[in-house]
Motif scaffolding. Structure first.
Motif, PDB file in Angstrom:
ATOM      1  N   LYS A  40      52.315   9.817 -10.429  1.00 12.52           N
ATOM      2  CA  LYS A  40      53.051  10.501 -11.350  1.00 12.52           C
ATOM      3  C   LYS A  40      51.830  11.382 -12.185  1.00 12.52           C
ATOM      4  CE  LYS A  40      53.484   7.023 -14.947  1.00 12.52           C
ATOM      5  NZ  LYS A  40      54.234   6.454 -15.959  1.00 12.52           N
ATOM      6  N   VAL A  41      52.305  12.539 -12.906  1.00 11.00           N
ATOM      7  CA  VAL A  41      51.280  13.071 -13.780  1.00 11.00           C
ATOM      8  C   VAL A  41      51.582  12.355 -15.145  1.00 11.00           C
ATOM      9  CG1 VAL A  41      50.990  15.430 -14.530  1.00 11.00           C
ATOM     10  CG2 VAL A  41      51.578  15.323 -12.373  1.00 11.00           C
ATOM     11  N   ILE A  42      50.476  12.063 -15.697  1.00  9.77           N
ATOM     12  CA  ILE A  42      50.572  11.585 -17.067  1.00  9.77           C
ATOM     13  C   ILE A  42      50.144  12.570 -18.167  1.00  9.77           C
ATOM     14  CG2 ILE A  42      50.237   9.142 -16.408  1.00  9.77           C
ATOM     15  CD1 ILE A  42      47.390   9.290 -17.396  1.00  9.77           C
ATOM     16  N   THR A  43      49.708  13.763 -17.906  1.00  8.18           N
ATOM     17  CA  THR A  43      49.402  14.970 -18.765  1.00  8.18           C
ATOM     18  C   THR A  43      50.650  15.157 -19.316  1.00  8.18           C
ATOM     19  OG1 THR A  43      47.607  15.240 -17.380  1.00  8.18           O
ATOM     20  CG2 THR A  43      47.752  16.904 -19.016  1.00  8.18           C
ATOM     21  N   PRO A  44      50.552  15.774 -20.607  1.00  5.44           N
ATOM     22  CA  PRO A  44      51.647  16.365 -21.379  1.00  5.44           C
ATOM     23  C   PRO A  44      52.409  17.350 -20.255  1.00  5.44           C
ATOM     24  CG  PRO A  44      50.153  15.871 -22.950  1.00  5.44           C
ATOM     25  CD  PRO A  44      49.519  15.832 -21.571  1.00  5.44           C
ATOM     26  N   THR A  45      53.808  17.637 -20.385  1.00  8.33           N
ATOM     27  CA  THR A  45      54.398  18.481 -19.563  1.00  8.33           C
ATOM     28  C   THR A  45      54.386  19.924 -20.141  1.00  8.33           C
ATOM     29  OG1 THR A  45      56.616  17.916 -20.560  1.00  8.33           O
ATOM     30  CG2 THR A  45      55.692  16.607 -18.625  1.00  8.33           C
TER      31      THR A  45
ATOM     32  N   LEU B  33      45.181  18.254 -14.920  1.00  9.40           N
ATOM     33  CA  LEU B  33      46.206  17.348 -14.667  1.00  9.40           C
ATOM     34  C   LEU B  33      45.678  15.890 -14.198  1.00  9.40           C
ATOM     35  CD1 LEU B  33      49.179  19.099 -12.843  1.00  9.40           C
ATOM     36  CD2 LEU B  33      48.916  18.819 -15.278  1.00  9.40           C
ATOM     37  N   SER B  34      46.331  14.895 -14.834  1.00 15.88           N
ATOM     38  CA  SER B  34      45.785  13.441 -14.523  1.00 15.88           C
ATOM     39  C   SER B  34      47.100  12.728 -13.917  1.00 15.88           C
ATOM     40  CB  SER B  34      45.416  12.768 -15.841  1.00 15.88           C
ATOM     41  OG  SER B  34      44.384  13.227 -16.461  1.00 15.88           O
ATOM     42  N   VAL B  35      46.606  12.410 -12.438  1.00 15.78           N
ATOM     43  CA  VAL B  35      47.444  11.871 -11.409  1.00 15.78           C
ATOM     44  C   VAL B  35      47.198  10.604 -11.291  1.00 15.78           C
ATOM     45  CG1 VAL B  35      48.293  12.033  -9.229  1.00 15.78           C
ATOM     46  CG2 VAL B  35      47.507  14.180 -10.368  1.00 15.78           C
ATOM     47  N   GLN B  36      48.336   9.783 -11.972  1.00 18.37           N
ATOM     48  CA  GLN B  36      48.136   8.314 -11.924  1.00 18.37           C
ATOM     49  C   GLN B  36      48.565   7.720 -10.553  1.00 18.37           C
ATOM     50  OE1 GLN B  36      50.434   5.965 -14.693  1.00 18.37           O
ATOM     51  NE2 GLN B  36      48.717   5.032 -15.383  1.00 18.37           N
TER      52      GLN B  36
END
Length: 422
Positions: free
Chosen positions: A353-358, A367-370
C-alpha cells in the motif's frame, strides 16, 4: 485527476508526447543494462543522475587549474574566489529566497550544526527540541549531540512529533498540541520539510507560525525537498533551513549542501556563530590582519574557501534548473506521482500500500510503498530487473519519479513489473 488516467502503455506514451519537459531526459546519463537498455531509475531521492554537461563544467576548472595554477582564483573563466556567488541566484529561486538568504557550502549536517550555534540558544527552562518521530537519523543525531553539548539529557530534551496510533502521516494539530502543552520548554523546532520515509510534504509556513507563537526558533531540513517542492522559504518565515544537493539537484555523491538564513537575521551582529576566513568581508579578506568583519546574511556562515570541483558540478545542474523553473518541474512531478499512485491502486493485492499522502500537493516527488510482512525480497527483485528504488527499514520501498529525467512510461513499466513480481 485520476479519473482521467488509463492503465495502458499507449496512455503513458501519450502523456510523454504531451510533456513539455521531455527533452530534459536526453540531457542526463541514464544507466543501462548489458543489452544497452535504460534502467528504470527511481532513486533520485538518494542520488540524482548525472547531467551530461557536468563533465564539461568540471573540465573547465581542471583546465584552468592546469593552465593558471593559483592565478585561477582571479583569472579562471569562472574565477574561484567568488565562485559560490555564481550559484546563489539560481539556488535562491529554487528554495524561494532572496540572494542574501542563501549560500552553498559544506554538507547538510555540518550546516545544521553551524546553524544551531546561532539558533539553538537553550536556557535551563527552555531547552527542548522538537523533531519528527521518524526524522532522518542524521537530524536526530545532530540534535541529540547539541543537547549533550549544552549539558542536557538528550533523551529528555528531544520531543517527538508522532503519527497517531495506526497512522503513518503527521497531523499539524498534534504539533499544535505539543506546543500548547510544552511550548515554554521548547527552544527549537527542527523538522524535515519532506519526510524521507513517507514522502509527506509538511506545511512549512504553518510550522513556522506555530513555533514562533511560542517563542521557539524554527529550522527546516530540506534534504528531501530542495529541487522537488517549492518551499518559499522567505515567505514561510522560518529562521533557517539546510539541504544537500546530490539528490534532486543532481550534483554528484557527497557534493556540497546549502543553507538559508531568513533576512530578518541578516544584520544581527549579536547572533552567535562560528566564523572563519570566508565569513569575513570580501573587500579586505586578503589583507590578513583585519579584525573579523562578518558578511551580512548567509554568506557570513562560510568558514573556508570552497571545493571548486564540487561547485562546478552544482553549477551544471543549477543552470538547468534556472532554464526550466520550479513551476514546470513541480507541475510535472504532481502528474507523475498521480499517475504512479493510480497505477499502483489498480493492482489487486493486499501485500502493498502507498503510505504517502494521496493529495499530490502534500507530497514530494516520491511514493513510499509499504510492503506487508516485508523481508526486502520485493525490493531485491525490482533491483534484479534494473528498476532502481531504495529500501528503508522496516518495510518501505521509496520510489521517486523525478520530473527532469523520468517518464510516464518509466512509471507504467515499473508498475507492470511490480504486478508480475507480486
Amino acid at each position: 485527476m485520476s479519473s482521467t488516467f488509463k492503465a495502458t502503455l499507449d496512455f503513458a506514451k501519450s502523456l510523454d508526447q504531451k510533456d513539455t519537459l521531455k527533452h530534459l531526459r536526453n540531457q542526463f546519463h541514464i544507466p543501462k543494462d548489458n543489452n544497452g537498455k535504460d534502467w528504470i531509475y527511481m532513486c533520485g531521492n538518494s542520488l540524482g543522475l548525472q547531467p551530461k554537461t557536468t563533465k564539461q563544467y568540471i573540465n573547465q576548472e581542471l583546465n584552468d587549474w592546469a593552465n593558471l595554477g593559483v592565478e585561477g582564483h582571479f583569472e579562471a573563466q569562472n574565477p574561484w574566489m567568488p565562485y559560490h556567488e555564481f550559484l546563489t541566484d539560481a539556488m535562491a529561486k529554487i528554495v524561494g529566497a532572496k540572494p542574501i538568504e542563501v549560500v552553498v557550502m559544506n554538507t547538510l549536517t555540518t550546516n545544521l550544526h553551524l546553524l544551531m550555534v546561532s539558533f539553538y540558544q537553550p536556557t535551563k527552562k527552555k531547552y527542548k527540541i522538537v523533531i519528527e518521530s521518524d526524522a532522518f537519523p542524521s537530524d536526530r543525531y545532530a540534535v541529540e549531540s547539541q543537547l549533550n553539548f549544552h549539558g542536557f539529557n538528550s533523551k529528555d530534551g528531544v520531543i517527538e512529533w508522532k503519527p497517531r496510533e495506526g497512522e503513518e502521516l503527521l497531523r499539524m494539530e498534534d504539533l499544535e498540541t505539543i506546543l500548547d502543552e510544552q511550548g515554554d520548554e521548547i527552544a527549537l523546532l527542527l523538522i524535515g520539510g519532506v519526510n524521507y520515509y513517507t514522502g509527506q510534504y509538511l506545511d512549512i509556513k504553518k510550522i513556522a507560525t506555530l513555533g514562533h507563537a511560542k517563542n521557539c526558533m524554527v529550522g527546516i531540513d530540506l534534504a528531501h525537498g530542495v529541487g522537488n517542492i517549492k518551499p518559499d522559504l522567505h515567505d514561510s518565515g522560518v529562521d533557517f533551513a539546510a539541504w544537500c544537493t546530490y539528490k534532486y539537484l543532481n550534483s554528484g555523491p557527497g557534493s556540497l549542501g546549502g543553507l538559508f538564513i531568513h533576512e530578518k537575521h541578516a544584520h544581527n551582529k549579536d547572533l552567535k556563530k562560528f566564523s572563519g576566513w570566508w565569513s569575513h568581508n570580501k573587500a579586505t579578506r586578503f589583507n590578513m590582519r583585519q579584525e573579523l568583519d562578518i558578511i551580512p546574511g548567509a554568506e557570513g556562515y562560510q568558514l573556508s574557501n570552497p571545493p571548486i570541483l564540487s561547485m562546478a558540478a552544482i553549477k551544471a545542474s543549477l543552470d538547468m534548473f534556472n532554464d526550466v523553473g520550479m513551476d514546470a518541474l513541480r507541475e510535472k512531478s504532481e502528474q507523475l506521482t498521480g499517475y504512479f499512485e493510480f497505477l499502483i491502486n489498480q493492482i489487486d493485492t493486499d501485500r502493498i500500500k502507498v503510505i504517502t499522502p494521496t493529495n499530490p500537493q502534500e507530497r514530494g516527488c516520491q511514493l513510499s510503498v509499504q510492503v506487508k510482512n516485508a523481508d526486502k525480497s520485493l525490493h531485491k527483485a525490482l533491483t534484479d530487473n534494473h528498476i532502481i528504488t531504495d529500501w528503508r527499514e522496516p518495510d518501505v520501498i521509496r520510489c521517486a519519479p523525478v520530473p527532469m529525467y523520468n517518464t510516464f512510461q518509466d512509471v507504467f513499466n515499473m508498475v507492470e513489473k511490480l504486478k508480475t513480481l507480486l
